[in-house]
Design a protein around this motif. Structure first.
Motif, PDB file in Angstrom:
ATOM      1  N   LYS A  27      35.377  37.598  46.763  1.00 42.07           N
ATOM      2  CA  LYS A  27      34.696  36.970  45.626  1.00 42.07           C
ATOM      3  C   LYS A  27      33.750  37.969  44.948  1.00 42.07           C
ATOM      4  O   LYS A  27      33.745  38.101  43.722  1.00 42.07           O
ATOM      5  N   ALA A  28      32.963  38.691  45.740  1.00 41.76           N
ATOM      6  CA  ALA A  28      32.039  39.679  45.175  1.00 41.76           C
ATOM      7  C   ALA A  28      32.815  40.802  44.481  1.00 41.76           C
ATOM      8  O   ALA A  28      32.431  41.247  43.393  1.00 41.76           O
ATOM      9  N   ARG A  29      33.886  41.244  45.103  1.00 42.99           N
ATOM     10  CA  ARG A  29      34.710  42.305  44.503  1.00 42.99           C
ATOM     11  C   ARG A  29      35.225  41.869  43.140  1.00 42.99           C
ATOM     12  O   ARG A  29      35.215  42.641  42.177  1.00 42.99           O
ATOM     13  N   GLU A  30      35.658  40.620  43.056  1.00 46.53           N
ATOM     14  CA  GLU A  30      36.151  40.086  41.793  1.00 46.53           C
ATOM     15  C   GLU A  30      35.031  39.987  40.753  1.00 46.53           C
ATOM     16  O   GLU A  30      35.215  40.354  39.586  1.00 46.53           O
ATOM     17  N   LEU A  31      33.866  39.515  41.169  1.00 45.91           N
ATOM     18  CA  LEU A  31      32.735  39.388  40.244  1.00 45.91           C
ATOM     19  C   LEU A  31      32.259  40.751  39.745  1.00 45.91           C
ATOM     20  O   LEU A  31      31.903  40.902  38.573  1.00 45.91           O
ATOM     21  N   LEU A  32      32.242  41.740  40.623  1.00 47.41           N
ATOM     22  CA  LEU A  32      31.749  43.069  40.251  1.00 47.41           C
ATOM     23  C   LEU A  32      32.773  43.869  39.451  1.00 47.41           C
ATOM     24  O   LEU A  32      32.421  44.861  38.815  1.00 47.41           O
TER      25      LEU A  32
END
Length: 139
Positions: free
Chosen positions: A56-61
């Protein structure tokens, strides 16, 4: 002007910790250009324990442009900056912080951080504090 956000702020942001720095990040999202350094991306993503949080963080960043912060010339400059701080009696706990600061100095970019290791880099190396932007105190 683009803004670089250190992992110390991103970690607090993802963990829901409110501070002057995470408030500034929140205000900057969608308003300012935020540059994601490859070193910062690594620091942020390595901290997630659960795969779902990591993804999720990878996608957001992924919405932020990622820049390579270190190469041969940058590595030599960062080492010189580290040595200069050490001569001043300042020991930085994490070498990666000097690498990130050196990139920002070299590219004339302000850095938003909540890690005290960056504080002497303002006075001794000329690092620009993003905390001085937008009416926030420069801690």
């Amino acid at each position: 002007m683009p803004l670089v956000v250190d992992s110390s702020v991103w970690v607090d942001y993802f963990n829901g910790r409110q501070s002057a720095e995470t408030d500034m990040l929140e205000r900057s999202l969608g308003m300012d250009e935020i540059i994601m350094g490859d070193l910062i991306l690594t620091e942020v993503l390595q901290g997630f324990r659960r795969d779902s949080d990591f993804h999720k963080a990878r996608e957001l960043l992924a919405v932020f442009p990622v820049v390579a912060m270190l190469g041969h010339e940058a590595a030599v400059k960062a080492a010189g900056n580290y040595r200069m701080l050490r001569r001043q009696g300042i020991t930085v706990r994490k070498t990666i912080d000097v690498m990130i600061a050196s990139y920002c100095i070299e590219h004339d970019l302000p850095l938003l951080w909540s890690d005290r290791d960056f504080d002497p880099m303002v006075q001794h190396l000329g690092l620009q504090s993003a905390q001085g932007r937008g009416g926030l105190p420069n801690d």
